[in-house]
Scaffold this active site. Structure first.
Site, PDB file in Angstrom:
ATOM      1  N   PRO A   7       0.854  -1.245  -0.063  1.00  0.00           N
ATOM      2  CA  PRO A   7       0.024   0.106  -0.105  1.00  0.00           C
ATOM      3  C   PRO A   7       0.911   1.437   0.067  1.00  0.00           C
ATOM      4  O   PRO A   7       1.900   1.106   0.674  1.00  0.00           O
ATOM      5  CB  PRO A   7      -0.619  -0.087   1.383  1.00  0.00           C
ATOM      6  CG  PRO A   7       0.103  -0.836   2.159  1.00  0.00           C
ATOM      7  CD  PRO A   7       0.782  -1.974   1.415  1.00  0.00           C
ATOM      8  N   CYS A  98       2.808   3.745   8.804  1.00  0.00           N
ATOM      9  CA  CYS A  98       2.671   4.804   8.422  1.00  0.00           C
ATOM     10  C   CYS A  98       3.523   5.785   9.185  1.00  0.00           C
ATOM     11  O   CYS A  98       3.321   6.066  10.234  1.00  0.00           O
ATOM     12  CB  CYS A  98       1.254   5.300   8.303  1.00  0.00           C
ATOM     13  SG  CYS A  98       1.090   6.865   7.240  1.00  0.00           S
ATOM     14  N   LYS A 139       1.050  -4.916   9.618  1.00  0.00           N
ATOM     15  CA  LYS A 139       2.375  -4.265   8.789  1.00  0.00           C
ATOM     16  C   LYS A 139       3.005  -3.291   9.727  1.00  0.00           C
ATOM     17  O   LYS A 139       1.882  -2.399  10.232  1.00  0.00           O
ATOM     18  CB  LYS A 139       1.896  -3.466   7.551  1.00  0.00           C
ATOM     19  CG  LYS A 139       3.293  -3.070   6.754  1.00  0.00           C
ATOM     20  CD  LYS A 139       2.504  -2.628   5.208  1.00  0.00           C
ATOM     21  CE  LYS A 139       3.953  -2.248   4.347  1.00  0.00           C
ATOM     22  NZ  LYS A 139       4.625  -1.132   4.844  1.00  0.00           N
ATOM     23  N   GLY A 200      11.066  -3.549   1.951  1.00  0.00           N
ATOM     24  CA  GLY A 200      11.845  -2.308   1.881  1.00  0.00           C
ATOM     25  C   GLY A 200      13.044  -2.223   1.049  1.00  0.00           C
ATOM     26  O   GLY A 200      13.917  -3.386   1.185  1.00  0.00           O
ATOM     27  N   GLU A 201      13.177  -1.352   0.335  1.00  0.00           N
ATOM     28  CA  GLU A 201      14.355  -1.222  -0.654  1.00  0.00           C
ATOM     29  C   GLU A 201      14.597  -2.530  -1.759  1.00  0.00           C
ATOM     30  O   GLU A 201      15.565  -3.056  -1.842  1.00  0.00           O
ATOM     31  CB  GLU A 201      15.756  -1.118   0.242  1.00  0.00           C
ATOM     32  CG  GLU A 201      15.754   0.193   0.794  1.00  0.00           C
ATOM     33  CD  GLU A 201      15.872   1.522  -0.124  1.00  0.00           C
ATOM     34  OE1 GLU A 201      16.609   1.424  -1.131  1.00  0.00           O
ATOM     35  OE2 GLU A 201      14.876   2.328   0.163  1.00  0.00           O
ATOM     36  N   ARG A 224       7.632   0.840  -4.093  1.00  0.00           N
ATOM     37  CA  ARG A 224       7.968   1.910  -5.385  1.00  0.00           C
ATOM     38  C   ARG A 224       8.745   1.071  -6.089  1.00  0.00           C
ATOM     39  O   ARG A 224       8.961   1.518  -7.295  1.00  0.00           O
ATOM     40  CB  ARG A 224       9.070   2.823  -4.526  1.00  0.00           C
ATOM     41  CG  ARG A 224       8.428   3.763  -3.366  1.00  0.00           C
ATOM     42  CD  ARG A 224       9.441   4.486  -2.653  1.00  0.00           C
ATOM     43  NE  ARG A 224      10.492   3.832  -2.033  1.00  0.00           N
ATOM     44  CZ  ARG A 224      11.316   4.124  -1.465  1.00  0.00           C
ATOM     45  NH1 ARG A 224      12.040   5.436  -1.663  1.00  0.00           N
ATOM     46  NH2 ARG A 224      12.251   3.395  -0.676  1.00  0.00           N
TER      47      ARG A 224
END
Length: 337
Positions: A7, A98, A139, A200-201, A224
């Protein structure tokens, strides 16, 4: 590996989920969060964020979708989860990650990681309120300002009955700055038996392989990296299946991305106010240009365009060569352009 689509508030919404899951390789999606405060939200509030609820909680391509809730009141979250459960989501996810300042100031997201007891109470209350056949997941980040209570939070989430846990391997203080501390996910796996997803990454197939090696997780959540490279999940699936492309060959050619852009614009035009539409397209192009030189050219040409009609015309001319044949994604590891 199993790949979950992350998300991303303000970016990875229903329209972009639709585009990315059409490409292939994604096994599960989680929606952007729905904020819960002091009332039970109406049915339309859940459907606005997750229109997939009207399609058996699946994207057009058939990928299951979990709906994420954010808040700090266990009772109110439980009541909303019960209301959401009536719409038969594929699962309900709880946001403890978040990093947004406005969210944290209202005791939502990552700030709750300083209160493991409350985190556990929230998960337990939602689990009790939701029928057993609907998964309840969570999460989290590694912490708020530091990661000293990461193990406490993970254990609280496990004890409360969560089905699985996604860990974004950074604290709120880290934001989105590299690196991601994958080794801390490996640490958490020594303290809980709860199925864990690493996040992550992860930008490339090589990143995914390293993340799996370091964390021991065979499920990864990508945000991303998928927005920048819509073929990333497909490339990971192909690698796991022993299908190796020539060096430097992208899993999804630009012609397919161009077709997706056209379809994306149709969706944006149906759901977004005219004054914001150009921004949504440029936002995606801004990520795509990290991988596709063609996206850089498109971004440069569209940068000063704001009129939706002008952009529609540009897409008709420039994306016409990107018309493509839709394909089923789960189990079909090929991509046709």
């Amino acid at each position: 590996m199993k790949i979950l689509l992350a998300p991303m508030e303000g970016l990875l919404d229903h329209t972009l989920r639709d585009m990315l899951t059409r490409v292939g390789g994604v096994d599960l999606c989680v929606t952007e969060f729905i904020r819960v405060t002091n009332t039970v939200l109406p049915r339309r509030a859940f459907i606005r964020v997750a229109p997939e609820l009207l399609n058996n909680s699946r994207t057009v391509a058939g990928v299951p979708v979990r709906v994420q809730l954010l808040g700090s009141d266990p009772i109110c979250l439980a009541d909303n989860a019960a209301a959401l459960a009536e719409l038969e989501p594929h699962g309900i996810d709880l946001n403890f990650g978040c990093p947004a300042k406005t969210v944290n100031q209202h005791r939502g997201g990552a700030v709750l990681l300083d209160e493991p007891e409350l985190v556990g109470q929230i998960v337990a209350a939602v689990r009790r309120a939701v029928p057993a056949h609907i998964p309840v997941s969570a999460k989290m980040r590694l912490g708020y300002n530091d990661d000293r209570r990461a193990e406490d939070c993970a254990q609280a989430i496990e004890a409360a009955g969560a089905s699985d846990l996604v860990v974004h391997a950074r604290t709120k203080a880290h934001g989105y700055r590299p690196p991601a501390y994958w080794d801390r996910i490996a640490d958490l796996r020594q303290h809980v038996r709860l199925p864990m997803v690493a996040n992550g990454e992860i930008w490339t197939v090589a990143d995914a392989l390293r993340c799996r090696e370091v964390t021991g997780c065979d499920r990864l959540m990508i945000g991303r990296g998928m927005v920048s490279d819509p073929g990333l999940a497909l490339a990971i699936a192909r690698h796991d299946a022993g299908q190796t492309d020539e060096a430097g060959n992208r899993a999804v050619p630009w012609a397919v991305i161009a077709g997706l852009m056209q379809l994306f614009w149709v969706g944006v035009s149906q759901r977004v106010a005219p004054r914001h539409r150009s921004g949504r397209l440029k936002q995606w192009l801004n990520y795509l240009r990290k991988v596709y030189p063609e996206a850089q050219q498109a971004f440069d040409e569209l940068r000063l365009m704001h009129d939706p009609a002008q952009i529609t015309q540009w897409l008709m001319v420039h994306a016409a060569g990107g018309m493509w044949t839709p394909y089923q994604v789960r189990g079909d590891k090929t991509c046709t352009g």
